[in-house]
Write an enzyme that holds these catalytic residues in place. Structure first.
Site, PDB file in Angstrom:
ATOM      1  N   ASP A 260       0.859  -1.178   0.000  1.00 28.85           N
ATOM      2  CA  ASP A 260       0.000   0.000   0.000  1.00 28.85           C
ATOM      3  C   ASP A 260       0.907   1.244   0.000  1.00 28.85           C
ATOM      4  O   ASP A 260       2.117   1.163   0.170  1.00 28.85           O
ATOM      5  CB  ASP A 260      -0.963  -0.028   1.206  1.00 28.85           C
ATOM      6  CG  ASP A 260      -2.181   0.861   0.956  1.00 28.85           C
ATOM      7  OD1 ASP A 260      -2.157   1.654  -0.020  1.00 28.85           O
ATOM      8  OD2 ASP A 260      -3.156   0.772   1.713  1.00 28.85           O
TER       9      ASP A 260
HETATM   10  C1  NOJ Z   1      -4.091   3.894   0.232  1.00 24.92           C
HETATM   11  C2  NOJ Z   1      -5.261   2.978   0.464  1.00 24.92           C
HETATM   12  O1  NOJ Z   1      -5.127   2.354   1.714  1.00 24.92           O
HETATM   13  C3  NOJ Z   1      -5.448   1.920  -0.613  1.00 24.92           C
HETATM   14  O2  NOJ Z   1      -6.680   1.295  -0.391  1.00 24.92           O
HETATM   15  C4  NOJ Z   1      -5.366   2.532  -1.980  1.00 24.92           C
HETATM   16  O3  NOJ Z   1      -5.587   1.543  -2.961  1.00 24.92           O
HETATM   17  C5  NOJ Z   1      -4.009   3.195  -2.147  1.00 24.92           C
HETATM   18  N1  NOJ Z   1      -3.871   4.247  -1.147  1.00 24.92           N
HETATM   19  C6  NOJ Z   1      -3.811   3.786  -3.530  1.00 24.92           C
HETATM   20  O4  NOJ Z   1      -4.587   4.911  -3.699  1.00 24.92           O
END
Ligand code: NOJ
Length: 761
Positions: A260
């Site tokens: 993430d």
């Molecule tokens: C953070 C989030 O936790 C995740 O769900 C998301 O896909 C990513 N950012 C990318 O935007």
């Protein structure tokens, strides 16, 4: 050439730097309110082969531009493009928690198919969905993206999403690769605080939080994203036992594991890594293939390999999985297969897509009260439409709708006028602000462009209420559309107070006193505390955030062109103090006397009629515009031998005067055994539509596998077993109104099949 031959040949020709480049996933100058870091110099790095995948590119022309650059790199390896397509791409469907409320996997599959079609037409190969984090804590803002509190419902949702997104196969130009997130237990943060860690027993992990991931893997999901959380003290980006151990070895997942956003770098903040190099090494060795945004893999891994601290074989393994994903997506055959598909405009926001989005609104609305019945409205006379969300475009999409355009959205006011026609006079007043605090308003507007989701009116709150009351007084009925701003739920949006904001509560009291019947429609990304509104209103309905077709869809429901057929995928709390809250907790030793005695899961001081586990508005609850009568629940046998099956049937009859749907739910209660099992566990459901006086025999079939629960003593242990003994089978319209039969089920002496998912894309 086979996939293996192709990958062997390509890998043999790659330098170490090129292999590490494939592990680098960036967003080009994307801005996020929650992650301060963004990537720079993306174009040059792509040309140099230092980037393998990109997400958050906002136009097809820009996607094409980046792919052209990638094809100028030495080995001409195409980029993979990703995006957060959570509940629709350009046509926005109701929130994930709302889609879970539909209790209708076929609907979920159809919305995901549309999302994939639209996203792929914009050059996107992979989407960061579905989010399948089971959540029992409504303080956590990301419950909006979650399929709710129940592992079985969440599993059905996960499989349907993957099937819809990946369609006939991820090599198809109109399909995208799904990404199950956030692995794992991100939905159980301490205190409901976003990004906080979770602590739990192996059995709870396997019984509650892992099932939707396993269902998504069994449906063929091509990728998985690691969570920001720690689990039992270990950050997921460093969780070798769960990523390399459970996911790859035990569950045999051979797809991609994506970090993430800056999750690799955050290992330093978690204090399991001292330096960027430590963080990169730890994440790679734990099983992370793609480093999102932190660029620590490209910055440090080559030196780590040269110094002998990282095995080149680990880099090769991750690189092979990235290349395999690109192969399976068809990108080596044609890097432009999605980019060149069609004039993208022709695929976006089509009439058919809007029609589905409109239908989804009725399927996801949950009607909690309908005294009179005041709903559906006659569609004639004078209607006072009041509330800060009654004439709004910006909030209707809810959180995580990154390609939403407010101009596409049908507000409730316009939708009502269109559906009801000239026979209904609509008088409108805003009545109050969503919130009155300017500091909070600024935070809630954080993702907005020039159109803000929260505006604070120049008029005083008292003046606005007076106007609303004046409008209400002359009306035949008042419809108040109240609730959260879209970013009140979502990432970094945990709340400690789960009531409607104070100004909105004052408005509703004034409207009640004004006289006419009061219909309260609540837009929200989370289960709110609504028992005061339930007492105040004649009708109360949760509409979640309904998406692009909010106005038409909600008007259909209010006027009775469609009926609200959603059911609660979460228990509605009575008070924040009882959280976490779920129907499926183990029983306590001291069952106090009372209505829900047999399902008691703990004592807290709540007024009579409420229970810890959602007495008034329990899991699965929701009213229809018609009424249903359940006949006696029967099984085809009273004892089941090892390996056997059980057929459960219940006659359902529509005894009202309108065609309508009910969600028939089947729960089980385990017999006495070595471990205390939850008081109830959902195992089947069916959404059934019947005409007035029509009756249908609803039939379910259960196998031993449905009864199995984890026997795990360590987190990587996938063992499960079904207990022999007297199983109670409950059937009814929600987790409280249930009729039961008892069956003597002799299960096999050996543990039931682990049912490990093959996990191939
Ligand atoms: C953070 C989030 O936790 C995740 O769900 C998301 O896909 C990513 N950012 C990318 O935007």
């Amino acid at each position: 050439m086979t996939e293996t031959e192709f990958l062997d040949d390509l890998l043999a020709r790659m330098t170490l730097a090129e292999k590490i480049g494939q592990l680098n996933l960036v967003t080009p100058g994307g801005d996020t309110a929650t992650g301060a870091v963004v990537n720079t110099g993306v174009a040059d790095k792509v040309r140099a082969g230092r980037i393998g995948s990109v997400f958050g590119v906002k136009s097809l022309a820009a996607v094409r531009g980046f792919q052209d650059l990638a094809l100028q790199s030495r080995l001409r390896i195409p980029l993979m493009f990703a995006e957060d397509v959570i509940h629709g791409h350009r046509t926005i469907f109701p929130l994930p928690i709302a889609l879970a409320a539909a209790f209708d996997p076929a609907l979920v599959r159809r919305t995901a198919r549309v999302a994939a079609d639209e996203a792929s037409a914009c050059g996107i190969d992979q989407v960061y969905a579905p989010m399948v984090d089971v959540c029992r804590d409504p303080r956590w803002g990301r419950i909006a993206e979650s399929p709710g509190e129940d592992p079985y419902l969440a599993s059905r949702y996960a499989a349907a999403m993957v099937e819809g997104l990946q369609g006939e196969g991820i090599d198809r130009p109109d399909s995208v690769m799904a990404c199950l997130k956030h692995f794992v237990a991100y939905g159980a943060p301490l205190g409901g605080r976003d990004y906080a860690g979770a602590d739990m027993s192996p059995a709870r992990l396997h019984d509650v939080y892992l099932p939707p991931f396993r269902a998504g893997l069994a449906a063929g999901a091509g990728s998985v994203m690691a969570g920001f959380n720690t689990l039992n003290g270990v950050p997921m980006h460093a969780h070798r036992r769960l990523l390399a151990g459970l996911l790859r070895e035990r569950l045999r997942f051979d797809g991609l594991v994506v970090a993430d956003y800056t999750g690799v770098a955050e290992l330093m903040a978690h204090r399991v890594a001292e330096t960027g190099a430590d963080a990169a090494r730890t994440a790679l060795e734990a099983g992370v293939d793609l480093d999102m945004v932190s660029e620590l893999f490209v910055a440090t891994l080559a030196a780590e390999v040269r110094a002998g601290r990282v095995a080149e074989a680990d880099v090769d393994g991750a690189c092979r999985r990235v290349l395999a994903a690109k192969w399976r997506l068809g990108l080596f055959a044609d890097p432009f297969r999605r980019i060149d598909r069609a004039p993208a405009g022709d695929r976006l926001l089509t009439r058919a897509n809007r029609r589905l989005a409109r239908k989804a609104v009725a399927e996801t609305c949950v009607l909690l009260k309908n005294a009179g019945p005041v709903l559906p409205l006659s569609g004639r006379g004078v209607l006072a439409l009041v509330g800060p969300l009654a004439d709004d475009r910006v909030n209707m999409s809810g959180t995580w709708a990154v390609n939403n355009r407010p101009a596409d959205v049908v507000p409730i006011r316009a939708g009502l006028a269109a559906v009801a026609g000239p026979g209904l006079a609509i008088r409108h007043a805003k009545g109050c602000n969503i919130v009155d605090d300017p500091v909070l308003a600024a935070r809630l507007n954080v993702h907005d462009g020039h159109e803000k989701s929260v505006t604070i009116d120049d008029r005083t709150p008292e003046r606005m209420i007076e106007e609303a009351v004046a409008v209400a007084r002359g009306a035949d009925v008042v419809v108040a559309v109240v609730g959260e701003a879209k970013e009140y739920s979502g990432e970094s949006s945990s709340r400690v107070d789960l009531r409607l904001p104070a100004g909105q509560r004052r408005l509703l009291e004034a409207l009640r006193a004004a006289g006419p019947p009061l219909v309260v429609v609540v837009m929200t990304g989370r289960p709110l505390i609504l028992h005061e509104e339930a007492a105040l209103a004649d009708a109360l309905m949760i509409a979640w955030f309904p998406g692009t077709e909010a106005g038409h869809g909600l008007a259909d429901v209010l006027i009775g062109e469609a009926e609200p057929s959603g059911r609660l995928p979460v228990s509605l709390p009575f008070h924040e103090g009882q959280i976490p809250v779920a129907y499926a907790e183990p029983p306590t030793g001291r069952p106090f006397r009372g209505r829900f005695e047999k399902f008691r899961t703990g004592y807290v001081d709540m007024p009579d009629g409420f229970s810890h586990d959602g007495g008034v508005h329990p899991f699965g609850f929701g009213l229809s515009y018609t009424r249903f009568a359940y006949g006696t629940v029967r099984t085809d046998r009273l004892s089941v031998s090892p390996g056997g099956r059980l057929r459960v049937e219940v006659p359902l009859r529509n005894v009202g005067s309108r065609t309508g749907s009910d969600v028939v739910q089947l729960y089980v209660q385990a017999p006495a055994g070595p471990v205390s099992r939850p008081v109830l566990e959902l195992k089947r459901f069916a959404k059934v539509t019947l005409r007035p006086e029509e009756e249908r025999l609803v039939v379910f079939e259960l196998t031993e596998d449905d009864l199995a629960a984890s026997t795990a003593e360590t987190i990587e242990d996938t063992g499960r077993r079904a207990q022999s003994g007297l199983w109670r089978i409950y059937v009814g319209p929600n987790a409280r109104a249930l009729d039961s039969v008892t069956v003597d089920w002799r299960t096999g002496p050996a543990p039931a099949l682990p049912a490990d998912a093959p996990g191939r894309s």
